[in-house]
Design a protein around this motif. Structure first.
Motif, mmCIF file in Angstrom:
data_model
loop_
_atom_site.group_PDB
_atom_site.id
_atom_site.type_symbol
_atom_site.label_atom_id
_atom_site.label_comp_id
_atom_site.label_asym_id
_atom_site.label_seq_id
_atom_site.Cartn_x
_atom_site.Cartn_y
_atom_site.Cartn_z
ATOM 1 N N PHE A 55 28.688 45.877 38.098
ATOM 2 C CA PHE A 55 27.573 44.948 37.906
ATOM 3 C C PHE A 55 26.220 45.643 38.032
ATOM 4 C CE2 PHE A 55 30.954 41.848 38.935
ATOM 5 C CZ PHE A 55 30.879 41.114 37.764
ATOM 6 N N VAL A 105 41.934 44.357 38.622
ATOM 7 C CA VAL A 105 40.549 44.182 39.066
ATOM 8 C C VAL A 105 40.208 45.152 40.193
ATOM 9 C CG1 VAL A 105 38.933 42.599 40.186
ATOM 10 C CG2 VAL A 105 40.383 41.787 38.322
ATOM 11 N N SER A 122 38.096 44.477 33.333
ATOM 12 C CA SER A 122 39.277 45.184 33.843
ATOM 13 C C SER A 122 40.381 45.213 32.794
ATOM 14 C CB SER A 122 39.790 44.517 35.117
ATOM 15 O OG SER A 122 38.822 44.559 36.143
ATOM 16 N N SER A 123 40.532 44.106 32.071
ATOM 17 C CA SER A 123 41.556 44.073 31.025
ATOM 18 C C SER A 123 41.193 45.006 29.871
ATOM 19 C CB SER A 123 41.731 42.638 30.507
ATOM 20 O OG SER A 123 40.583 42.208 29.798
ATOM 21 N N GLU A 170 26.163 38.279 27.326
ATOM 22 C CA GLU A 170 27.092 37.246 27.783
ATOM 23 C C GLU A 170 27.480 37.481 29.240
ATOM 24 O OE1 GLU A 170 30.395 37.736 25.146
ATOM 25 O OE2 GLU A 170 29.087 37.884 23.375
ATOM 26 N N GLU A 171 28.136 36.483 29.817
ATOM 27 C CA GLU A 171 28.738 36.671 31.134
ATOM 28 C C GLU A 171 29.974 37.555 30.975
ATOM 29 O OE1 GLU A 171 28.089 35.797 34.298
ATOM 30 O OE2 GLU A 171 26.116 35.076 33.652
ATOM 31 N N ILE A 172 30.046 38.642 31.725
ATOM 32 C CA ILE A 172 31.215 39.531 31.667
ATOM 33 C C ILE A 172 31.864 39.536 33.043
ATOM 34 C CG2 ILE A 172 32.057 41.854 31.179
ATOM 35 C CD1 ILE A 172 29.610 42.336 29.466
ATOM 36 N N SER A 173 33.021 38.952 33.139
ATOM 37 C CA SER A 173 33.713 38.883 34.431
ATOM 38 C C SER A 173 34.438 40.189 34.717
ATOM 39 C CB SER A 173 34.717 37.735 34.434
ATOM 40 O OG SER A 173 35.776 38.010 33.527
ATOM 41 N N LEU A 174 34.712 40.421 36.001
ATOM 42 C CA LEU A 174 35.499 41.606 36.361
ATOM 43 C C LEU A 174 36.894 41.538 35.745
ATOM 44 C CD1 LEU A 174 34.704 42.469 40.086
ATOM 45 C CD2 LEU A 174 34.328 43.899 38.066
ATOM 46 N N GLU A 175 37.437 40.315 35.643
ATOM 47 C CA GLU A 175 38.761 40.167 35.052
ATOM 48 C C GLU A 175 38.752 40.625 33.596
ATOM 49 O OE1 GLU A 175 38.577 37.852 38.642
ATOM 50 O OE2 GLU A 175 37.241 37.918 36.899
ATOM 51 N N LYS A 176 37.693 40.255 32.852
ATOM 52 C CA LYS A 176 37.617 40.612 31.443
ATOM 53 C C LYS A 176 37.441 42.114 31.257
ATOM 54 C CE LYS A 176 37.297 40.140 27.019
ATOM 55 N NZ LYS A 176 38.507 39.799 26.236
#
Length: 289
Positions: free
Chosen positions: A231, A215, A208-209, A200-206
């Motif tokens: 990344f 972040v 980081s949480s 899946e797409e894993i954002s830095l925000e996700k």
């Protein structure tokens, strides 16, 4: 893949341990121990996590790990299906640096072994004729007793200390990371989440949480702990799974690209060649041959 201090079982009548494992898989526990470990994979394939490096493993790999270097061999999914006859096999040799006594490594005759122990802290994958020699001696060692066992271990250390047929696995990893167990648990949460969601797409925000950091703090923390950006790490995990799927030879390359989390074919080819040095087709042909 929980980072864990592992107490290697030992007995009072042996100075080191060697065993033959045959079981459904190698487990998922990311662990470390003060013993060096020589791991010869007779049968099995999947993704290995050693220090801060993610890569594929397969049957015939011979790896030497230094003291306190975190590691796990996560087998491909077919080894977790409970299929009869689908098992991994390995020889595992584990020994403390001082198993021959504290003065052993100070002898002039053992300087190559002392250097070997230092190199092993980065992880070493052994190739060529050296691997053939060592695999044969491991077969002999597991059936030996008393002084003969020690002679075989010394022979193994002598061969490994003299060879140039190896590559380091995790040269950037610092053993000081192990000093803080809470940080190991934080890394475990990150690694476990990425293993479950790399498609899946894993954002830095996700992420980081997941690590319970901001972040900016997460970016600094992850770079400090692994010597790479998040990344870069995520791409390594995706490429490692691509490599394993290529070897299984069940899906076209373009389908594998999307199955392993890449959403752009040209970017996938660029990242694959950057990580492996070859194209996906070349990699596939090499291993199928």
């Amino acid at each position: 893949m929980k980072p864990h201090f592992h107490k290697v079982p030992s007995t009072s009548d042996t100075s080191f341990t060697i065993r033959y494992d045959k079981r459904p898989n190698f487990g998922t526990l990311w662990h470390f121990h003060p013993e060096l470990e020589l791991h010869y994979i007779i049968q099995g394939e999947g993704t290995q996590y050693i220090g801060d490096t993610v890569s594929s493993f397969s049957s015939g790999d011979l790896i030497l790990l230094g003291e306190n270097l975190p590691h796990t061999w996560r087998c491909s999914e077919k080894y977790f299906q409970g299929n009869p006859g689908q098992e991994v096999e390995a020889f595992v040799l584990q020994f403390l640096p001082a198993c021959f006594g504290k003065e052993f490594l100070e002898l002039p005759e053992t300087q190559s072994i002392s250097s070997l122990y230092e190199n092993a802290k980065k992880g070493m994958i052994i190739h060529g004729k050296t691997k053939e020699k060592i695999s044969g001696i491991l077969h002999e060692t597991i059936n030996s007793h008393n002084v003969e066992r020690i002679i075989y271990l010394l022979k193994i250390l002598h061969i490994l200390g003299s060879t140039t047929e190896y590559e380091t696995i995790s040269p950037g990893y610092a053993n000081s990371h192990l000093a803080n167990v809470s940080e190991m648990h934080r890394l475990e949460k990150i690694y476990t989440y990425v293993l479950a969601h790399y498609r899946e797409e894993i954002s830095l925000e996700k992420i980081s949480s997941i690590a319970n950091l901001s972040v900016s703090s997460f970016a600094r923390y992850f770079k400090q702990m692994t010597n790479k950006t998040f990344f870069e790490f995520l791409i390594e995990i995706r490429i490692s799974n691509v490599c394993r799927t290529l070897i299984e030879d069940k899906l076209p390359i373009e389908v594998i690209c999307y199955e392993c989390g890449f959403n752009n074919v040209s970017n996938f080819y660029r990242h694959f060649k950057k990580v492996t040095g070859v194209t996906p087709l070349t990699y596939k042909k090499k291993y199928l041959n």
